[in-house]
Design an enzyme around this catalytic site. Structure first.
Site, PDB file in Angstrom:
ATOM      1  N   HIS A 176       0.851  -1.186   0.000  1.00  0.00           N
ATOM      2  CA  HIS A 176       0.000   0.000   0.000  1.00  0.00           C
ATOM      3  C   HIS A 176       0.886   1.235   0.000  1.00  0.00           C
ATOM      4  O   HIS A 176       1.845   1.319   0.775  1.00  0.00           O
ATOM      5  CB  HIS A 176      -0.922   0.003   1.221  1.00  0.00           C
TER       6      HIS A 176
ATOM      7  N   HIS B 208       3.183  -4.527   6.235  1.00  0.00           N
ATOM      8  CA  HIS B 208       2.129  -3.510   6.179  1.00  0.00           C
ATOM      9  C   HIS B 208       2.202  -2.636   7.433  1.00  0.00           C
ATOM     10  O   HIS B 208       2.987  -2.882   8.341  1.00  0.00           O
ATOM     11  CB  HIS B 208       0.753  -4.167   6.101  1.00  0.00           C
TER      12      HIS B 208
ATOM     13  N   GLU C 249       1.601  -6.755  10.212  1.00  0.00           N
ATOM     14  CA  GLU C 249       1.354  -5.359  10.547  1.00  0.00           C
ATOM     15  C   GLU C 249       2.392  -5.006  11.601  1.00  0.00           C
ATOM     16  O   GLU C 249       2.361  -5.523  12.721  1.00  0.00           O
ATOM     17  CB  GLU C 249      -0.067  -5.175  11.084  1.00  0.00           C
TER      18      GLU C 249
END
Length: 470
Positions: free
Chosen positions: A124, A225, A307
């Site tokens: 992203h 991420h 994450e």
């Protein structure tokens, strides 16, 4: 046979920010802005993923490497560390930015019977921490290759592929999606949704990843991420599109991988939102078209979505079963398939060396099955402890239909009667000397071939003391 070590790499080297708030730029460490250390992690809503971010959130990208800086750092790494690395591109983004990959190995670019592992950052565009850490990781391995055992372990035993930025266009415009505003982690083919089945609609970054995994068989993978503090594992989606725990066939192994990482990460393991600091993706909230599930289903690669925040150096154990598959009649490698009874999932062996690397949860009994078309399958039972187990399979050809016996080898030197008959025909012919020379050459070739077969099988047995040959 070398030990299976991708678990150690995965668990030990994915984050280096805990001991230094620094990033690598062309081999030199420079200070990172305080924003890297102060990133706030949202809960289940993953606020960093939303397009309507606050200005303060967007400002946190200030001080990170630009795409030009990143390319410069990669090329400088290639110059400094050419003895252990190869730089290549798997494609280009929508705006034509190369998707550069760093391969690290003692034999970069050469296919070996070793597991391949990949890291992917910046899936992203608004999550830049991963791309910084992966450049730092590559430089740390290079700088410590002669003095740190872990760095040497990585270089000598695996092929490590690092893609710092999958979404350079999204990074440059500080947006989650790519230049077409498509979320790349929703763009892969999905088992529960037909929306991404149209190849013409697929984004170039997604196609690049898919083609990459057609060329290289990766054993395991991690994508980095931001937005929470948890280790996420398959499945990411559910058939009914509702949020609930939905396990994949290797759920136990994925839970072990995620839990081991989380336990080594102090803050993650103390999570009050995610028990044990891990989560099944569908239990958190279901997504469709994710890269994690696609890796497992279509590419045979065990991928976790991490994450991330900070990390310690864990002392992780290796786990799983690995080995090679050979033919009993010729000694050649057989690129077959490995299955575990009771787990509906198949791992494909490598094409060149027929090597396989199957991740499994430790402390359990497993029945390992090797299959190759045209050969009889073999099954063996193993007790998997805390470390990896090597199992090499030697398969017998199937019986030829119709005549009930195996096809004869032209070098079946044990059939003395047939050999005498053939030699007699040679000697009584009109060209005795020529036939005699040909017979001697044939016998010599038989001896060489038999030695080659024995040598191949012998090498397959020269592995660690935990190895098994069946």
């Amino acid at each position: 046979m070398k030990e299976l070590i991708f678990s150690r790499i995965f668990l030990s080297l994915i984050l280096l920010s805990s001991f230094s708030p620094a990033i690598a730029r062309g081999g030199e460490l420079t200070s990172l802005s305080s924003g890297l250390r102060n990133i706030s992690y949202a809960g289940s809503t993953r606020r960093l993923f939303q397009e309507n971010q606050s200005q303060s959130s967007v400002d946190k990208a200030h001080g990170y490497m630009t795409n030009a800086d990143l390319e410069k750092a990669i090329m400088e790494f290639a110059r400094r560390c050419s003895n252990i690395s190869r730089i290549y591109s798997i494609g280009k983004s929508v705006n034509g930015v190369p998707l550069w990959v760093i391969e690290i190995s003692d034999k970069p670019g050469k296919e070996e019977a070793e597991p391949a592992f990949k890291f992917i950052g910046n899936v992203h565009g608004d999550e830049p921490v991963g791309r910084e850490l992966l450049i730092l990781l590559a430089n740390w391995i290079c700088d410590n290759q002669m003095k740190d055992p872990l760095a040497r372990l990585i270089i000598q035993n695996v092929h490590l592929h690092i893609l710092p930025s999958m979404n350079p266009d999204g990074f440059s415009i500080k947006r989650r999606g790519n230049a077409n505003n498509i979320d790349l982690n929703r763009d892969f083919p999905d088992q529960f949704s037909p929306l991404n089945d149209d190849e013409d609609m697929r984004q170039p970054e997604t196609r690049a990843i898919m083609n990459w995994l057609k060329e290289i068989h990766f054993t395991a993978s991690a994508s980095l991420h931001g937005g929470a503090l948890v280790a996420n594992y398959p499945w990411d989606g559910t058939p009914d599109r509702k949020s609930h725990y939905f396990s994949c066939p290797d759920d136990e192994t994925f839970r072990f991988m995620a839990s081991t990482y989380s336990r080594s990460h102090y803050n993650m393991s103390l999570s009050t939102e995610f028990q044990g600091g891990i989560t099944n993706g569908a239990s958190w909230y279901p997504i469709y078209g994710g890269m994690q599930d696609w890796n497992y289903i279509y590419a045979g690669c065990f991928e976790l979505t991490l994450e991330i925040s900070d990390n310690k150096w864990p002392d992780a154990k290796e786990t799983g079963v690995h080995g090679r598959i050979f033919s009993s009649d010729s000694g050649r490698p057989l690129p077959g398939f490995i299955m575990i009874k009771g787990i509906n999932y198949t791992v494909k062996a490598g094409r060149a060396f027929a090597d396989y690397h199957r991740m499994l949860a430790p402390e359990g009994k497993y029945q390992v099955v090797a299959t190759v078309p045209g050969y009889k399958l073999k099954t063996t039972s193993i007790w998997l402890g805390a470390e990896a187990t090597t199992v090499d399979f030697i398969l017998d050809p199937e019986v030829t239909p119709g005549d009930g016996k195996l096809l004869k080898s032209i070098c079946d030197c044990n059939n003395e009667r047939e050999a005498r008959r053939v030699l007699a025909g040679f000697f009584w012919g009109p060209h005795l000397e020529i036939y005699f020379v040909l017979a001697v050459i044939l016998a010599f070739l038989c001896i060489l071939l038999q030695r080659r077969i024995k040598s191949n099988l012998s090498r397959s047995r020269q592995i660690t003391k935990r190895s098994i040959v069946v």
